[in-house]
Design a protein around this motif. Sequence first.
Motif, PDB file in Angstrom:
ATOM      1  N   SER B 204      31.101  33.467  34.830  1.00 56.53           N
ATOM      2  CA  SER B 204      30.834  34.640  34.680  1.00 56.53           C
ATOM      3  C   SER B 204      31.997  35.655  35.040  1.00 56.53           C
ATOM      4  O   SER B 204      32.865  35.158  35.934  1.00 56.53           O
ATOM      5  N   PRO B 205      32.425  36.632  34.288  1.00 54.49           N
ATOM      6  CA  PRO B 205      33.615  37.319  34.375  1.00 54.49           C
ATOM      7  C   PRO B 205      33.679  38.059  35.881  1.00 54.49           C
ATOM      8  O   PRO B 205      34.975  38.036  36.448  1.00 54.49           O
ATOM      9  N   ILE B 206      32.680  37.945  36.832  1.00 52.73           N
ATOM     10  CA  ILE B 206      32.767  38.432  37.974  1.00 52.73           C
ATOM     11  C   ILE B 206      33.228  37.625  39.142  1.00 52.73           C
ATOM     12  O   ILE B 206      34.260  37.750  39.761  1.00 52.73           O
ATOM     13  N   VAL B 207      32.849  36.307  38.859  1.00 51.35           N
ATOM     14  CA  VAL B 207      33.550  35.055  39.677  1.00 51.35           C
ATOM     15  C   VAL B 207      34.803  35.069  39.368  1.00 51.35           C
ATOM     16  O   VAL B 207      35.741  34.932  40.330  1.00 51.35           O
ATOM     17  N   LYS B 208      35.224  35.087  37.842  1.00 47.30           N
ATOM     18  CA  LYS B 208      36.606  35.112  37.632  1.00 47.30           C
ATOM     19  C   LYS B 208      37.561  36.052  38.161  1.00 47.30           C
ATOM     20  O   LYS B 208      38.612  35.779  38.731  1.00 47.30           O
ATOM     21  N   GLY B 209      36.877  37.307  38.451  1.00 46.32           N
ATOM     22  CA  GLY B 209      37.664  38.297  38.852  1.00 46.32           C
ATOM     23  C   GLY B 209      37.972  38.235  40.295  1.00 46.32           C
ATOM     24  O   GLY B 209      38.898  38.416  40.961  1.00 46.32           O
ATOM     25  N   ILE B 210      36.727  37.823  40.889  1.00 47.70           N
ATOM     26  CA  ILE B 210      37.006  37.460  42.566  1.00 47.70           C
ATOM     27  C   ILE B 210      37.892  36.325  42.567  1.00 47.70           C
ATOM     28  O   ILE B 210      38.760  36.482  43.645  1.00 47.70           O
ATOM     29  N   ALA B 211      37.824  35.332  41.924  1.00 45.35           N
ATOM     30  CA  ALA B 211      38.793  34.075  42.091  1.00 45.35           C
ATOM     31  C   ALA B 211      40.217  34.603  41.797  1.00 45.35           C
ATOM     32  O   ALA B 211      41.299  34.136  42.663  1.00 45.35           O
ATOM     33  N   LYS B 212      40.539  35.378  40.841  1.00 44.27           N
ATOM     34  CA  LYS B 212      41.851  35.923  40.618  1.00 44.27           C
ATOM     35  C   LYS B 212      42.240  36.904  41.604  1.00 44.27           C
ATOM     36  O   LYS B 212      43.466  36.757  42.084  1.00 44.27           O
ATOM     37  N   LEU B 213      41.552  37.675  42.016  1.00 43.73           N
ATOM     38  CA  LEU B 213      41.734  38.613  43.058  1.00 43.73           C
ATOM     39  C   LEU B 213      42.325  37.608  44.465  1.00 43.73           C
ATOM     40  O   LEU B 213      43.385  37.937  45.183  1.00 43.73           O
ATOM     41  N   ALA B 214      41.539  36.677  44.741  1.00 44.04           N
ATOM     42  CA  ALA B 214      41.626  35.599  46.017  1.00 44.04           C
ATOM     43  C   ALA B 214      42.919  34.997  45.626  1.00 44.04           C
ATOM     44  O   ALA B 214      43.754  34.957  46.592  1.00 44.04           O
ATOM     45  N   TYR B 215      43.158  34.800  44.362  1.00 42.67           N
ATOM     46  CA  TYR B 215      44.465  34.010  44.140  1.00 42.67           C
ATOM     47  C   TYR B 215      45.709  34.747  44.401  1.00 42.67           C
ATOM     48  O   TYR B 215      46.658  34.442  44.868  1.00 42.67           O
ATOM     49  N   TYR B 216      45.756  36.240  44.209  1.00 42.76           N
ATOM     50  CA  TYR B 216      46.695  36.810  44.522  1.00 42.76           C
ATOM     51  C   TYR B 216      46.787  37.554  45.659  1.00 42.76           C
ATOM     52  O   TYR B 216      47.811  37.869  46.470  1.00 42.76           O
ATOM     53  N   VAL B 217      45.749  37.525  46.368  1.00 47.14           N
ATOM     54  CA  VAL B 217      45.553  38.077  47.866  1.00 47.14           C
ATOM     55  C   VAL B 217      46.171  37.067  48.893  1.00 47.14           C
ATOM     56  O   VAL B 217      46.829  37.291  49.894  1.00 47.14           O
ATOM     57  N   PHE B 218      45.491  35.874  48.738  1.00 47.66           N
ATOM     58  CA  PHE B 218      45.438  35.053  49.845  1.00 47.66           C
ATOM     59  C   PHE B 218      46.957  34.076  49.359  1.00 47.66           C
ATOM     60  O   PHE B 218      47.194  33.989  48.422  1.00 47.66           O
ATOM     61  N   PRO B 219      47.121  33.485  50.512  1.00 50.64           N
ATOM     62  CA  PRO B 219      48.697  32.708  50.268  1.00 50.64           C
ATOM     63  C   PRO B 219      48.108  31.465  49.557  1.00 50.64           C
ATOM     64  O   PRO B 219      47.222  30.880  49.869  1.00 50.64           O
ATOM     65  N   ASP B 220      48.956  31.195  48.450  1.00 51.95           N
ATOM     66  CA  ASP B 220      48.933  29.755  47.597  1.00 51.95           C
ATOM     67  C   ASP B 220      49.393  28.737  48.485  1.00 51.95           C
ATOM     68  O   ASP B 220      50.607  28.303  48.237  1.00 51.95           O
ATOM     69  N   LEU B 221      48.608  27.915  49.246  1.00 54.13           N
ATOM     70  CA  LEU B 221      49.320  27.114  50.199  1.00 54.13           C
ATOM     71  C   LEU B 221      49.612  25.698  49.291  1.00 54.13           C
ATOM     72  O   LEU B 221      50.275  24.810  49.855  1.00 54.13           O
ATOM     73  N   SER B 222      48.980  25.628  47.981  1.00 52.05           N
ATOM     74  CA  SER B 222      49.122  24.332  47.335  1.00 52.05           C
ATOM     75  C   SER B 222      50.635  24.261  46.846  1.00 52.05           C
ATOM     76  O   SER B 222      51.028  23.260  46.627  1.00 52.05           O
ATOM     77  N   LEU B 223      51.340  25.455  46.855  1.00 48.78           N
ATOM     78  CA  LEU B 223      52.823  25.492  46.724  1.00 48.78           C
ATOM     79  C   LEU B 223      53.561  24.582  47.603  1.00 48.78           C
ATOM     80  O   LEU B 223      54.646  24.066  47.221  1.00 48.78           O
TER      81      LEU B 223
END
Lengths: 293, 269
Positions: B204-223
């Motif tokens: 759903s677009p809501i889940v996608k939005g949350i995931a995107k927000l989390a992606y930009y706010v939280f550190p991307d440790l997989s890098l």
Amino acid sequence: MKDPLHLQGPFDLWGTSVHLLWILVFLILILTIHQLHIRTTPIKGQALSPLPKEEVAKISALEFKSLLSDYYVMEVAQLFGGKRGNLGKTETLWMAKALDLAASLDPYYTEPYYFAGNVLPWYGAVDQVIPILKKGERFKKDDWRIPFYLGFIYYYFKKDPITGAKYLAMATRSPSVPSYLPLLVARLYSEKGHYSAAIAYLEGLYRSAQDPKVKGLIKKRLQALIIMDRLEKLAQEYKNRYGKLPKKPEDLVKVGMIRKVPPDPYGGKFYFKEDGTVWTTSSLRERKTTGKR
Amino acid sequence: MRASLALAWVTLKEGFRERAFLGIMVFAFLLLLASGAIADLSIGNIIKVTQDLGLATVSLTALLLAFFMGTHLMAKDLDKRSIYMVLSKPIGRGHYIFGKYGGLATLVGISTALVTLFMLITTFYFYKTARLYTPPHVAWGKLILASLFIFLEASLILAVSLFFSSFTSSALLALFLTLAVYLVGQSTHQVMDFIKGPLGKKTSPIVKGIAKLAYYVFPDLSLMDLKSAAVHNLPMPPGDLIKAFIYALAYTLFLLIAATFIFKKREMK
């Protein structure tokens, strides 16, 4: 600022860390004992552990995906060893799924592909193994064994020589390929009467071969295949003229289509099969084995 | 600056004396010793499994230290009121945060280096003693580089733990918050991959939005996760490495500055 959650009370962090460490050590111990257990005792009707979905496994493994992949390969190896190769359908399908999961978690790990390609098709899991190997083929482009297994599976299990030959040809283009493989592939092409394809394939190979010995081997096979291709085409022409296929190559000499039957570079004798295709008593092998096929 | 250095030195000494530190290190060395035996349960290239276990141990050690030491040592200062002794001296609260961080990061760095060295020794031993038909290629340099990025990841987590410790007095709460950031930071990249893939059509677009927000706010440790690339000797483009390095450094610095800002506003009881 006051502590809004009133969590300031005495908290023994050292105690908690020690507890966590003990839990960790305990878990590892249980895992090791479990592994040793299934390693030493043959499994009788043991329930197979449920496997998670690929997405769930990938997210929950965090940064330890390769480790989880290793774990599934170990599980498969232990199950196979414990059963001493006597696998039922359920176990075979479980192993295919576990290896697929292992390959998804660590796509550069070769063992899941090798085990899947070598072992599982013989237990009936042909359609399950093909997608695993295709995944490996995408990630490990330099590994000749993965397209080789695919080629073999298509050729032998799926009875699809065209796709089989395609994958085998792909295997021969890998830089790490052993020298015998290209010749084997050309033989597979020619045995099904695809002489033109085999000739084209060998010509390409002849040009790219570096080793003079290998070049010599390819040249010899190429010579034989060119003759066979020519004889096969002449047989069709004979049929067009006389309404029936020639019984032996000498029939072509009798009607003057060729002056003499060319010799087989491998020392055998060319002959026509009932459908008009050409083969040789040498079977394109260096030393004669059982004569007629 | 001098005050920060002095504080870092004290923190480092204090850290080495902690029993939790010793516990984690002993655990790491035992795990590395056992790695050969565990790898032996596998088939084929067991050196790959040994390397996986080795790098996972390095990672686990650095992370455990970052989680526990970061939250523990700061909470201890507050709990034992020793922070007043420090802050009564002409030391700014910013210096306190940076000094604490410097000491802890050095502690994690030294431990990571020690465990990495031991990991290299055990891997070399198993590499030499394993009976394999075709000896696999071990990219020693890449293993060290992967360990370096594990340290970078742990340093970021350490900054997260100091950030949370700067406004909560409870070590447990700070620990859980840090753990949450770690879990989200480890999975956002993967979740984004799924959303972009065929699975995304069903989301759903809501889940996608949350995931995107989390992606930009939280550190991307997989890098910072080079473990698989090191074990399989995959190419590591220098551009990507530099990007990951700058990303980790910038994120860490941002967290420390934010922690200083919050800590300055904090009322000491």
